[in-house]
Design a protein around this motif. Structure first.
Motif, PDB file in Angstrom:
ATOM      1  N   ALA A  74       0.828  -1.203   0.000  1.00 57.22           N
ATOM      2  CA  ALA A  74       0.000   0.000   0.000  1.00 57.22           C
ATOM      3  C   ALA A  74       0.864   1.256   0.000  1.00 57.22           C
ATOM      4  O   ALA A  74       0.591   2.210  -0.743  1.00 57.22           O
ATOM      5  CB  ALA A  74      -0.931  -0.012   1.207  1.00 57.22           C
ATOM      6  N   THR A  75       1.908   1.266   0.818  1.00 61.31           N
ATOM      7  CA  THR A  75       2.788   2.430   0.861  1.00 61.31           C
ATOM      8  C   THR A  75       3.511   2.619  -0.463  1.00 61.31           C
ATOM      9  O   THR A  75       3.628   3.740  -0.974  1.00 61.31           O
ATOM     10  CB  THR A  75       3.806   2.292   1.997  1.00 61.31           C
ATOM     11  OG1 THR A  75       3.117   2.180   3.240  1.00 61.31           O
ATOM     12  CG2 THR A  75       4.733   3.505   2.051  1.00 61.31           C
ATOM     13  N   GLY A  76       3.990   1.522  -1.051  1.00 64.33           N
ATOM     14  CA  GLY A  76       4.655   1.614  -2.342  1.00 64.33           C
ATOM     15  C   GLY A  76       3.730   2.112  -3.433  1.00 64.33           C
ATOM     16  O   GLY A  76       4.119   2.934  -4.275  1.00 64.33           O
ATOM     17  N   ALA A  89      -6.268   2.707  -7.117  1.00 68.83           N
ATOM     18  CA  ALA A  89      -5.669   1.410  -6.781  1.00 68.83           C
ATOM     19  C   ALA A  89      -4.885   1.490  -5.477  1.00 68.83           C
ATOM     20  O   ALA A  89      -4.937   0.568  -4.647  1.00 68.83           O
ATOM     21  CB  ALA A  89      -4.758   0.948  -7.916  1.00 68.83           C
ATOM     22  N   SER A  90      -4.181   2.603  -5.262  1.00 70.23           N
ATOM     23  CA  SER A  90      -3.420   2.744  -4.015  1.00 70.23           C
ATOM     24  C   SER A  90      -4.339   2.785  -2.805  1.00 70.23           C
ATOM     25  O   SER A  90      -3.998   2.278  -1.732  1.00 70.23           O
ATOM     26  CB  SER A  90      -2.547   4.001  -4.064  1.00 70.23           C
ATOM     27  OG  SER A  90      -3.317   5.177  -3.876  1.00 70.23           O
ATOM     28  N   GLN A  91      -5.522   3.370  -2.981  1.00 74.39           N
ATOM     29  CA  GLN A  91      -6.457   3.435  -1.865  1.00 74.39           C
ATOM     30  C   GLN A  91      -7.120   2.092  -1.598  1.00 74.39           C
ATOM     31  O   GLN A  91      -7.438   1.771  -0.449  1.00 74.39           O
ATOM     32  CB  GLN A  91      -7.505   4.518  -2.132  1.00 74.39           C
ATOM     33  CG  GLN A  91      -6.946   5.917  -2.057  1.00 74.39           C
ATOM     34  CD  GLN A  91      -6.251   6.187  -0.738  1.00 74.39           C
ATOM     35  OE1 GLN A  91      -6.885   6.404   0.290  1.00 74.39           O
ATOM     36  NE2 GLN A  91      -4.924   6.176  -0.737  1.00 74.39           N
ATOM     37  N   VAL A  92      -7.328   1.307  -2.650  1.00 73.25           N
ATOM     38  CA  VAL A  92      -7.827  -0.061  -2.436  1.00 73.25           C
ATOM     39  C   VAL A  92      -6.813  -0.843  -1.606  1.00 73.25           C
ATOM     40  O   VAL A  92      -7.164  -1.520  -0.623  1.00 73.25           O
ATOM     41  CB  VAL A  92      -8.089  -0.754  -3.778  1.00 73.25           C
ATOM     42  CG1 VAL A  92      -8.432  -2.232  -3.550  1.00 73.25           C
ATOM     43  CG2 VAL A  92      -9.229  -0.067  -4.531  1.00 73.25           C
ATOM     44  N   LEU A 115     -11.339  -6.347   1.105  1.00 65.40           N
ATOM     45  CA  LEU A 115     -11.878  -5.778  -0.119  1.00 65.40           C
ATOM     46  C   LEU A 115     -12.924  -4.708   0.182  1.00 65.40           C
ATOM     47  O   LEU A 115     -12.991  -3.667  -0.502  1.00 65.40           O
ATOM     48  CB  LEU A 115     -12.483  -6.876  -0.992  1.00 65.40           C
ATOM     49  CG  LEU A 115     -11.490  -7.844  -1.649  1.00 65.40           C
ATOM     50  CD1 LEU A 115     -12.232  -9.006  -2.308  1.00 65.40           C
ATOM     51  CD2 LEU A 115     -10.639  -7.114  -2.690  1.00 65.40           C
ATOM     52  N   ARG A 116     -13.725  -4.942   1.190  1.00 68.27           N
ATOM     53  CA  ARG A 116     -14.751  -3.956   1.533  1.00 68.27           C
ATOM     54  C   ARG A 116     -14.131  -2.654   2.044  1.00 68.27           C
ATOM     55  O   ARG A 116     -14.576  -1.562   1.693  1.00 68.27           O
ATOM     56  CB  ARG A 116     -15.713  -4.541   2.568  1.00 68.27           C
ATOM     57  CG  ARG A 116     -16.646  -5.588   1.965  1.00 68.27           C
ATOM     58  CD  ARG A 116     -17.546  -6.244   2.975  1.00 68.27           C
ATOM     59  NE  ARG A 116     -18.442  -7.182   2.309  1.00 68.27           N
ATOM     60  CZ  ARG A 116     -19.232  -8.048   2.940  1.00 68.27           C
ATOM     61  NH1 ARG A 116     -19.233  -8.098   4.273  1.00 68.27           N
ATOM     62  NH2 ARG A 116     -20.026  -8.856   2.254  1.00 68.27           N
ATOM     63  N   ARG A 117     -13.104  -2.771   2.861  1.00 73.11           N
ATOM     64  CA  ARG A 117     -12.436  -1.555   3.341  1.00 73.11           C
ATOM     65  C   ARG A 117     -11.718  -0.854   2.179  1.00 73.11           C
ATOM     66  O   ARG A 117     -11.721   0.379   2.095  1.00 73.11           O
ATOM     67  CB  ARG A 117     -11.433  -1.911   4.442  1.00 73.11           C
ATOM     68  CG  ARG A 117     -10.688  -0.707   5.016  1.00 73.11           C
ATOM     69  CD  ARG A 117     -11.623   0.341   5.542  1.00 73.11           C
ATOM     70  NE  ARG A 117     -10.901   1.480   6.090  1.00 73.11           N
ATOM     71  CZ  ARG A 117     -11.412   2.696   6.231  1.00 73.11           C
ATOM     72  NH1 ARG A 117     -12.663   2.933   5.856  1.00 73.11           N
ATOM     73  NH2 ARG A 117     -10.696   3.678   6.745  1.00 73.11           N
ATOM     74  N   VAL A 135     -14.400   2.576  -9.721  1.00 72.62           N
ATOM     75  CA  VAL A 135     -14.895   2.464  -8.349  1.00 72.62           C
ATOM     76  C   VAL A 135     -16.137   1.582  -8.298  1.00 72.62           C
ATOM     77  O   VAL A 135     -16.341   0.815  -7.350  1.00 72.62           O
ATOM     78  CB  VAL A 135     -15.171   3.863  -7.766  1.00 72.62           C
ATOM     79  CG1 VAL A 135     -15.842   3.760  -6.403  1.00 72.62           C
ATOM     80  CG2 VAL A 135     -13.879   4.659  -7.654  1.00 72.62           C
ATOM     81  N   THR A 136     -16.974   1.661  -9.309  1.00 74.98           N
ATOM     82  CA  THR A 136     -18.178   0.819  -9.368  1.00 74.98           C
ATOM     83  C   THR A 136     -17.800  -0.658  -9.387  1.00 74.98           C
ATOM     84  O   THR A 136     -18.407  -1.489  -8.689  1.00 74.98           O
ATOM     85  CB  THR A 136     -18.988   1.153 -10.637  1.00 74.98           C
ATOM     86  OG1 THR A 136     -19.285   2.552 -10.646  1.00 74.98           O
ATOM     87  CG2 THR A 136     -20.276   0.357 -10.682  1.00 74.98           C
ATOM     88  N   VAL A 137     -16.794  -1.005 -10.180  1.00 73.50           N
ATOM     89  CA  VAL A 137     -16.378  -2.410 -10.289  1.00 73.50           C
ATOM     90  C   VAL A 137     -15.723  -2.877  -8.990  1.00 73.50           C
ATOM     91  O   VAL A 137     -15.971  -3.999  -8.522  1.00 73.50           O
ATOM     92  CB  VAL A 137     -15.424  -2.584 -11.486  1.00 73.50           C
ATOM     93  CG1 VAL A 137     -14.940  -4.030 -11.583  1.00 73.50           C
ATOM     94  CG2 VAL A 137     -16.123  -2.184 -12.784  1.00 73.50           C
ATOM     95  N   VAL A 138     -14.914  -2.033  -8.379  1.00 68.49           N
ATOM     96  CA  VAL A 138     -14.299  -2.374  -7.091  1.00 68.49           C
ATOM     97  C   VAL A 138     -15.374  -2.629  -6.039  1.00 68.49           C
ATOM     98  O   VAL A 138     -15.311  -3.598  -5.265  1.00 68.49           O
ATOM     99  CB  VAL A 138     -13.350  -1.243  -6.623  1.00 68.49           C
ATOM    100  CG1 VAL A 138     -12.937  -1.458  -5.176  1.00 68.49           C
ATOM    101  CG2 VAL A 138     -12.126  -1.181  -7.509  1.00 68.49           C
TER     102      VAL A 138
END
Length: 538
Positions: A74-76, A89-92, A115-117, A135-138
């Protein structure tokens, strides 16, 4: 596989890079919303590579278990995020890392919670999420239901993402018109396919995927989101910035451009992203709250053969005025207008958006009042820095702006046209009738609040004791016209303010018939609130 350990997380990160590299060109090609010819596949790949590199370089102790490995990923991803899709993607990954903190091995329920978070933070990263996008697909993948086994959760997430992806053309007209699915959503599916492959302990299926060689130029970027009025993408990192300061930075950047995101890792590290024309202002905004580092600036490839030209016409005229009547009067003459609402202080970025929105290579800017000159100068400087030819015509009154518009001729060369407008504006003597806001000393003596002031070329020439009743306003108006006519003139232009007395135009007409019958009078209702009457003499 029943659970993801640190090794499996590392294999998934590597599989994501490999799969995105294979699918990159195809994802780039279908990027049609909101602007075609985007770079979504390339940006997702660049972000995934940054995440994998961070994981491979991290000390063994910092990636000893699955939860820690997700944290490093996540940090990378955050520090190497590219474009809007990379930020999402980084926020996922950040959300997954938060949910999996101190989790040594990721089970099915753990993955579902992660995944929910991740979906929650992805939605939060967007100011106004649009249905039918990444975002809809995520979100659909995170909301998938099924068994609690690791394979069940991964397969259900992929299946739901595929269904959501197929629905995106029904949610966005641009996708339906082009006959494609959302590019960012396709990237999400690629990542989930890689995850399922790792869980099933096999390589991702890349059969049929056409891999093409491509060389990236870091000085150019394609636009995968936002308005095409902005020429540059600016990204940088900030360390140790509190949430309140980050929120304030986001608000400032919204005034500078679009596609704004200020997202963090929850520990004071933030990635900043904005599309803008003023690179310096975007970086300066970060300096106000911290110390930007790893600053990356890319120019959108709007000069590429497949991209539309930035400028669609040769020239335009832009004006900033106070008063809805003035705004409509100028719009009727083909002028692009920034209408400054009563009681508001406009920013240079508001006027800059009007200037860039003309899509004109050459723009003449008319500040419709002395208080709007600095605004026009600042906006023009920023537009010129972004490659637009912008000149401010000096106007200290709306009547001077009207005089400039009256001589504007698009058939002339731009420089000659600007000279003509400048000459017309400066040759127009200006007068004004206002109500004193407070006690003060003027050139003709003391005035008190609510007195009526008559001004000629910015200087007070008469003080009529208040309150501002009809007779006092009429006397002040006639006095300033008399003062202006002393140097000669043929045409008086009167722009009535919102609070001008109802019979003021008739009073002026009668005065001119008596005092200077050869002088013509033209009256407009400007509805400005900063003066009862604005006058011009030509």
């Amino acid at each position: 596989m029943e659970a993801l350990d640190a090794g499996a997380v590392r294999r998934w990160a590597a599989a994501c890079v490999g799969a995105l590299d294979a699918h990159r060109e195809g994802i780039d090609r279908i990027n049609v919303y909101p602007v075609a010819d985007g770079d979504t596949g390339s940006n997702l790949l660049g972000t995934a590579r940054a995440a994998l590199e961070a994981l491979l370089r991290a000390p063994a102790a910092e990636r000893a278990d699955a939860g820690a490995a997700f944290g490093v990923l996540a940090t990378g991803a955050l520090t190497g995020a590219r474009g809007n899709s990379g930020v999402i993607a980084s926020q996922v990954l950040r959300g997954m890392a938060e949910a999996l903190r101190e989790v040594p091995e990721v089970s099915g329920p753990d993955l579902r919670a992660a995944l929910r978070r991740g979906a929650e933070l992805a939605r939060a990263a967007m100011a106004a999420p649009v249905p039918g996008t990444m975002v809809t697909v995520v979100t659909a993948a995170a909301d998938a239901t099924g068994g609690d086994g690791l394979h069940d959760v991964a397969a259900a997430a992929l299946g739901a993402a595929l269904v959501a992806l197929e629905r995106t053309p029904r949610q966005l007209g641009a996708l339906a018109d082009a006959g494609v699915v959302d590019a960012g959503g396709r990237g999400v599916v690629v990542l989930l396919e890689a995850l399922l492959a790792v869980v099933e302990e096999r390589e991702p299926d890349l059969s049929g995927v056409e891999v093409a060689e491509r060389v990236d130029n870091p000085m150019f970027a394609s636009r995968e989101a936002g308005s095409d009025l902005y020429a540059y993408e600016v990204m940088y990192l900030l360390n140790g910035v509190p949430d309140e300061a980050a929120a304030a930075l986001r608000d400032v950047l919204v005034g500078i451009g679009d596609s704004v995101s200020v997202v963090g890792d929850g520990a004071g590290l933030w990635t900043v992203h904005v599309h803008c024309n003023d690179i310096g202002a975007a970086v300066e905004a970060g300096v106000e709250v911290g110390r930007p580092r790893r600053i990356r600036v890319a120019r959108f490839a709007d000069a590429a053969p497949q991209a539309p030209a930035r400028f669609e016409r040769d020239r335009a005229v832009v004006a900033a005025v106070r008063g809805p009547g003035l705004a409509e009067l100028l719009r009727a003459e083909g002028v692009a207008v920034l209408h400054v609402e009563a009681g508001t202080d406009p920013t240079p970025y508001e006027l800059l958006q009007v200037i860039t929105g003309t899509r004109a290579a050459h723009v003449a800017v008319l500040p419709g009042g002395s208080g709007l000159v600095d605004l026009a100068d600042e906006a023009a400087i920023r537009a010129v820095a972004a490659g637009q030819d912008v000149v401010v015509v000096p106007c200290a009154s709306p009547v001077q702006a009207l005089a400039a518009v009256a001589v504007h001729d698009p058939r002339r060369r731009p420089a000659e046209d600007v000279v003509a407008m400048v000459e017309a504006a400066t040759a127009t003597r200006r007068g004004e009738v206002v109500v004193a806001a407070e006690d003060a000393i003027t050139w003709v003596g003391r005035c008190r609040a609510q007195d009526v002031l008559a001004l000629s070329d910015g200087e007070v020439v008469l003080v009529e004791p208040g309150p501002p009743h009809d007779a006092a306003v009429a006397r002040a108006a006639c006095a300033v016209v008399r003062r202006m006519l002393a140097a000669g003139g043929e045409l008086v232009t009167a722009v009535l303010g919102r609070d001008a007395p109802g019979g003021l135009a008739e009073e002026l007409g009668g005065f001119l018939r008596r005092e200077s019958p050869q002088t013509e009078l033209v009256v407009y209702r400007g509805e400005q609130v900063d003066s009862l009457l604005a006058l011009g003499l030509e």
